[in-house]
Design an enzyme around this catalytic site. Structure first.
Site, short mmCIF file in Angstrom:
data_model
loop_
_atom_site.label_atom_id
_atom_site.label_comp_id
_atom_site.label_asym_id
_atom_site.label_seq_id
_atom_site.Cartn_x
_atom_site.Cartn_y
_atom_site.Cartn_z
N THR A 191 0.81 -1.22 0.00
CA THR A 191 0.00 0.00 0.00
C THR A 191 0.84 1.27 0.00
O THR A 191 0.31 2.37 -0.13
CB THR A 191 -0.95 0.03 1.22
OG1 THR A 191 -0.18 -0.05 2.42
CG2 THR A 191 -1.95 -1.12 1.16
N GLY B 78 5.31 2.92 -0.26
CA GLY B 78 6.76 2.71 -0.38
C GLY B 78 7.18 1.79 -1.51
O GLY B 78 6.67 1.85 -2.63
N GLY C 245 6.70 -1.35 -1.89
CA GLY C 245 5.67 -2.29 -2.32
C GLY C 245 4.76 -1.74 -3.40
O GLY C 245 4.51 -2.39 -4.41
N TYR D 20 15.82 -7.36 13.05
CA TYR D 20 15.47 -7.08 11.66
C TYR D 20 16.52 -7.67 10.72
O TYR D 20 16.18 -8.33 9.73
CB TYR D 20 15.36 -5.57 11.45
CG TYR D 20 15.17 -5.16 10.02
CD1 TYR D 20 13.94 -5.31 9.38
CD2 TYR D 20 16.22 -4.60 9.27
CE1 TYR D 20 13.76 -4.93 8.06
CE2 TYR D 20 16.04 -4.22 7.96
CZ TYR D 20 14.82 -4.38 7.36
OH TYR D 20 14.64 -4.00 6.04
#
Length: 264
Positions: A16, A18, A20, A154
């Site tokens: 939705t 960035g 992506g 991460y």
């Protein structure tokens, strides 16, 4: 080189905003039918509507589902029973001192950043193999190789994606399906400008500010500017195409030379 994805169906997870949404738009402009995904139905519909403004001919499908869960994956399959291109972009990040990361946080990062991608691959890969064509990609990060001290949970999750990608590439060997990870470098996404201006003079124009930031805080970058999401998307679109048929099992870099390595 014409990258024609007409007749292909793609799912881009976490798309939705960035990187992506840039990938989703890139695939759609190349002719693919593309599923845009997010957890919140309202945000997904907004992203689809905005994408259609930018690419009026795009064939887009709203896939509102929390893909960090089994239920969400099942929902995605209801909307898109089969896909030819799976781009595992969904991920979370955040900084925390290494000794303060709890067991629950370790599990959360693994489940969302790694297990969600594994689950979807397990769900869609057999159909790709049976049809003799498929593209599976995992959006990794320079943090997979250069583990950031401030967010090792991460970094761990992105390193795991490199292993997952290589393993599934072996599973798909000889079937016409390729599986790769994409190592993205420091990218200009939402919130990054505020982060940059926390560290450099707020009076600087953006182009100069980001170059100052890269020079002072990311000096190992050879690009010496932030990467635009569309530049990540360009590589993903290529890897999704027929022209990339001999590229599989790789960790392909679009990192602006951030990782100080000759290979891959």
């Amino acid at each position: 080189m014409e990258l024609n994805l007409a007749g292909r169906t793609a799912l881009v997870t976490g798309s939705t905003q960035g990187i992506g949404v840039a990938i989703a738009l890139g695939l759609a402009r190349a002719g693919a039918r593309v599923g845009i995904n997010g957890r919140d139905p309202g945000r997904v519909e907004e992203a689809v509507a905005q994408a259609r403004k930018e690419a009026p001919q795009a064939d887009l499908v709203a896939v509102a589902a929390d893909l960090g869960t089994e239920e969400g994956a099942a929902r995605a399959r209801e909307v898109l029973p089969e896909v030819d291109i799976l781009v595992n972009n969904l991920g979370i990040f955040g900084s925390k001192p290494a000794l303060e990361i709890s067991d629950d946080e370790w599990r959360r990062y693994f489940e969302i950043n790694v297990l969600a991608a594994v689950r979807l691959t397990r769900m869609y890969l057999p159909g790709m193999m049976a049809r003799g064509f498929g593209r599976v990609q995992y959006i990794a990060s320079d943090s997979a190789v250069v583990i950031p001290a401030e967010m090792i949970h991460y970094g761990m999750s992105k390193t795991a994606l490199l292993a997952v990608s290589r393993g599934f590439a072996k599973e798909a060997a000889g079937t016409g399906v390729t599986v790769n990870s994409v190592i993205a470098g420091p990218t200009h996404t939402g919130g990054v400008e505020d982060f940059v201006y926390e560290l450099v003079d707020r009076d600087l124009p953006w182009d100069e500010a980001q170059r100052t930031f890269m020079r002072e805080y990311r000096p190992q970058s050879l690009l010496q500017r932030l990467i635009e999401p569309e530049e990540i998307a360009n590589l993903v679109v290529y890897l999704s195409s027929e022209q990339a048929s001999a590229t599989t099992g790789g960790a392909v870099r679009v990192d602006g030379g951030y990782v100080d390595s000759i290979l891959p």
